[in-house]
Design an enzyme around this catalytic site. Structure first.
Site, mmCIF file in Angstrom:
data_model
loop_
_atom_site.group_PDB
_atom_site.id
_atom_site.type_symbol
_atom_site.label_atom_id
_atom_site.label_comp_id
_atom_site.label_asym_id
_atom_site.label_seq_id
_atom_site.Cartn_x
_atom_site.Cartn_y
_atom_site.Cartn_z
ATOM 1 N N HIS A 495 24.731 -11.063 27.190
ATOM 2 C CA HIS A 495 26.038 -11.071 27.116
ATOM 3 C C HIS A 495 27.200 -11.252 27.673
ATOM 4 C CE1 HIS A 495 29.402 -11.464 23.562
ATOM 5 N NE2 HIS A 495 29.816 -10.454 23.846
ATOM 6 N N GLU A 496 27.147 -9.924 28.145
ATOM 7 C CA GLU A 496 27.394 -9.261 29.008
ATOM 8 C C GLU A 496 27.961 -10.060 30.886
ATOM 9 O OE1 GLU A 496 30.344 -7.788 28.947
ATOM 10 O OE2 GLU A 496 29.645 -6.957 26.563
ATOM 11 N N HIS A 499 29.396 -12.914 30.215
ATOM 12 C CA HIS A 499 31.157 -13.521 30.942
ATOM 13 C C HIS A 499 31.096 -13.410 32.104
ATOM 14 C CE1 HIS A 499 32.956 -12.763 27.375
ATOM 15 N NE2 HIS A 499 31.925 -11.490 26.558
ATOM 16 N N HIS A 502 30.964 -16.539 33.964
ATOM 17 C CA HIS A 502 32.081 -16.956 33.708
ATOM 18 C C HIS A 502 32.654 -17.420 34.932
ATOM 19 C CE1 HIS A 502 35.313 -18.738 30.410
ATOM 20 N NE2 HIS A 502 35.520 -19.402 31.402
#
Length: 713
Positions: A495-496, A499, A502
């Site tokens: 999940h991290e 980020h 991105h």
């Protein structure tokens, strides 16, 4: 979750966290060369060994935090902030003398960048650095930059330089879409400070902004404050579950996983007992937000907060939440019946289902039905193996490799921080990720992503490469044992890293919209999408190997794990709908027609279904009301978009390079520089409706028939 730092006209989001996150020229040192570096090493091996503390920075000059020369000592923050403030003054002068045009936006962005590069870095250091002197110096830098921003937000001449550009239709039409959007975003942030109002109203807006900031800080602290009760008022046999001080029992949380029903009940009733000061603080916070929104031209705070998002307005959000609630209704009732059945089985004399029951009993059902004891999985998820898995995935999907790079002396704040270079097969170095993954004293417990420096196109044509930090709280390795992750930790890591990618792959011209600096209901899409990859056997099979035997994680174990997550998932989602609806009502029409507690009771009964417990006030613990005010629905909407992207583009082949390139081109590359719905449309090749979002979320709850076939073999 995104934590917004209120920089008014120069707002920036520094940290992304999970739900319920000028004068620094040194950062450029060593980043300009885009080719291969001989100091890079394979990523998997780097995370399965302890860093050699004696080797780190023994030779060479001290570089300072993140390679910024000034930050080799705490005093360097003062130099960095003074340089940034000096540069800001020059840029303000320059933009006010520049004729309106694209150059106006470039100078605004450079002004934003010069302040954010100190403020964002300081925002991270003030909470993460182990040395108090560094934390205090960073805190002071944040205050100093914040004061400068307040001054800029009330600088009428600065505002007018942007207004002249946006008021000239011919000029606006000549701007490219990204430049126009960034100009409008700067203007939008400016106007929330009331700069377009007359002098008296402008002062009122500034005062309200300051008051809201103070109330937010006070409320946030109150959400975590423990409650205490006299020992004699609680049965003696449950005292040992809590902290004892003198004649009191201290309750610092909900103890939702405690097996004893009485422990959970006591924790729920005592921890959520209403505090009069916290109640007053919340009422004032909501009221002042409403006053500010109305002052600057919006009918409610929610209308202001949802500008530029996927949802666009509160009416769409409520339509989404109500339709989702209707679709979940039957499934939620079945989940509650299943949970009630388990409670009756384990505690026949007290089988009424209460709000403190679902987390515990759904866990019992999961364990009983699927045998997913974390210790069975951990040996297959060494940190090095998981990092290698991410490397394989990014390489196949995007042509990107992660390399470990030895940090220079003084560059990292703790010797176990790893530095990763993110390298594209043809474009070269894209940016740096600092991995602060391990537990230490006084480190915040939340997993999150921090932007240290945003990407942007510089005046000399070079691209300012992004720099981010990923913060987790993983156990340390030992002499005989690498760091082993539970399935939940592995999913959090993916999940991290969503980020981080991105941030790395955003290639915006302006740092104001770099990477995760985008609307809240879009910002969680890349991170949640990574959870789908983390739960796909084809991906997991690439890296999950037993750290001792090298054996692959069996497919049926991955299937059981994935299916176990669907147990009582409708009830979990219904709870999120309740929270999101409550948030919308609190930030809707004011004055509120009832007290915040009466609204909580009414909303809980309508949108969740379990009874409200008298003399409790859960809303006083709802910390997301600060960073996610009127935007808590974003988690659900981001998940809906991620689900659609997964099913449409990656479900058939999670390593599809063409889909990966499209994902980068349509969604990741733009940061916040393009309307989020246009990015979603570009990726899905259609404009999704509210019904599409709802269907995507509900279809994720369906059990996979293949799992039952496999487990019956």
């Amino acid at each position: 979750m995104l934590c917004a730092r209120g920089l008014g006209g120069l707002s920036a989001r520094a940290a992304v966290l999970r739900p319920a996150r000028a004068g620094l020229g040194g950062l450029g040192a060593g980043i300009r060369a885009r080719g291969v570096s001989t100091s890079w090493s394979p990523v998997g091996a780097a995370f399965n060994v302890k860093p050699q503390g004696s080797r780190v920075g023994l030779f060479g000059e001290r570089r300072g935090l993140f390679g910024v020369p000034e930050l080799s000592a705490p005093e360097g923050f003062r130099i960095a902030q003074e340089n940034a403030l000096r540069k800001a003054d020059l840029l303000v002068e320059r933009v006010c003398c520049t004729p309106p045009g694209p150059q106006t936006v470039l100078i605004f962005d450079e002004l934003s960048d010069s302040l954010c590069r100190v403020a964002d870095l300081a925002d991270f250091v003030k909470i993460a650095h182990p040395e108090p002197a560094f934390r205090e110096a960073a805190e002071e830098a944040c205050r100093s930059i914040g004061t400068m921003v307040e001054k800029l937000n009330t600088n009428v001449e600065l505002y007018q330089s942007l207004q002249k550009l946006l008021a000239d239709k011919k000029l606006v039409d000549s701007l490219d879409l990204e430049t126009r959007r960034v100009a409008e975003l700067f203007m939008f942030d400016f106007e929330i400070s009331g700069i377009h109002l007359d002098k008296e109203k402008r002062k009122r807006a500034v005062d309200l902004n300051v008051k809201i900031l103070d109330l937010s800080s006070t409320f946030l602290m109150g959400t975590n404050s423990p409650n205490k009760i006299e020992k004699r008022l609680l049965p003696a046999h449950i005292h040992r579950n809590f902290t004892l001080t003198g004649d009191h029992v201290v309750i610092d949380g909900l103890h939702a996983e405690a097996p004893d029903d009485l422990v959970r009940e006591a924790a729920y009733k005592i921890f959520l007992y209403p505090n009069a000061n916290q109640l007053k603080c919340l009422e004032e916070l909501l009221s002042n937000r409403d006053l500010l929104a109305k002052l600057v031209g919006y009918s409610t705070y929610s209308h202001r907060a949802l500008q530029g998002t996927i949802a666009k307005n509160p009416e769409t959000v409520m339509e989404f939440l109500e339709k989702l609630s209707d679709k979940l209704s039957e499934r939620t009732i079945k989940d509650f019946e299943m949970i009630r059945g388990m409670k009756m089985k384990l505690n026949p004399q007290n089988s009424e289902l209460m709000p403190w029951d679902p987390p515990y009993y759904s866990g019992v059902i999961r364990a009983e039905r699927y045998n997913i004891e974390p210790s069975l999985y951990c040996p297959f998820f060494s940190l090095g193996a998981c990092m290698e898995g991410l490397n394989i995935l990014f390489n196949k999907l995007l042509g990107i490799s992660l390399y470990a790079e030895q940090p220079a002396k003084g560059e990292v704040w703790c010797e176990d921080v790893r530095k990763l270079a993110v390298v594209h097969e043809s474009e070269g170095l894209l940016g740096y990720i600092y991995c602060d993954f391990f537990q230490r004293a006084d480190k915040p417990h939340q997993d999150c992503h921090f932007t240290i420096r945003g990407g942007r196109l510089k005046e000399d044509g070079d691209y300012q490469l992004p720099v981010v930090v990923l913060m987790l709280n993983l156990p340390h390795s030992s002499r005989n044992l690498p760091t082993l992750l539970t399935p939940g930790m592995m999913e959090n890591l993916f999940h991290e890293m969503g980020h981080a990618m991105h941030s790395m792959l955003g290639r915006t011209r302006y740092q104001h919209v770099t990477g995760t600096r985008c609307p809240t209901d879009f910002a969680e899409v890349p991170s949640i999408l990574m959870e789908y990859f983390a739960n796909d056997y084809r991906v997991v099979n690439q890296f999950a190997r037993h750290y001792q035997t090298g054996q692959s994680l069996p497919k049926n174990m991955v299937s059981r794990l994935c299916e176990s997550k669907k147990v009582c998932a409708a009830a979990d989602m219904q709870l999120q709908v309740f929270y999101a609806t409550l948030d919308q009502i609190y930030h809707g029409k004011h004055p509120l027609r009832k007290s915040t507690t009466d609204i909580l009771k009414e909303t809980q009964e309508k949108f969740y279904g379990l009874p409200y417990v008298p003399n409790t006030a859960w809303q006083l613990r709802f910390s997301h009301l600060v960073g996610y005010g009127a935007k808590y629905y974003s988690y659900l909407m981001s998940r809906a978009v991620a689900s659609m992207v997964w099913k449409e583009c990656f479900l058939q082949d999670p390593f599809n390079r063409a889909a990966g390139e499209r994902y980068r081109r349509e969604m990741l590359a733009h940061g916040g520089g393009k309307e989020p719905m246009l990015m979603v449309q570009g990726m899905l090749q259609k404009c999704p409706s509210v019904e599409d979002f709802v269907s995507a979320l509900v279809s994720d709850l369906d059990l996979d028939f293949e799992t039952f076939l496999m487990d019956s073999e």
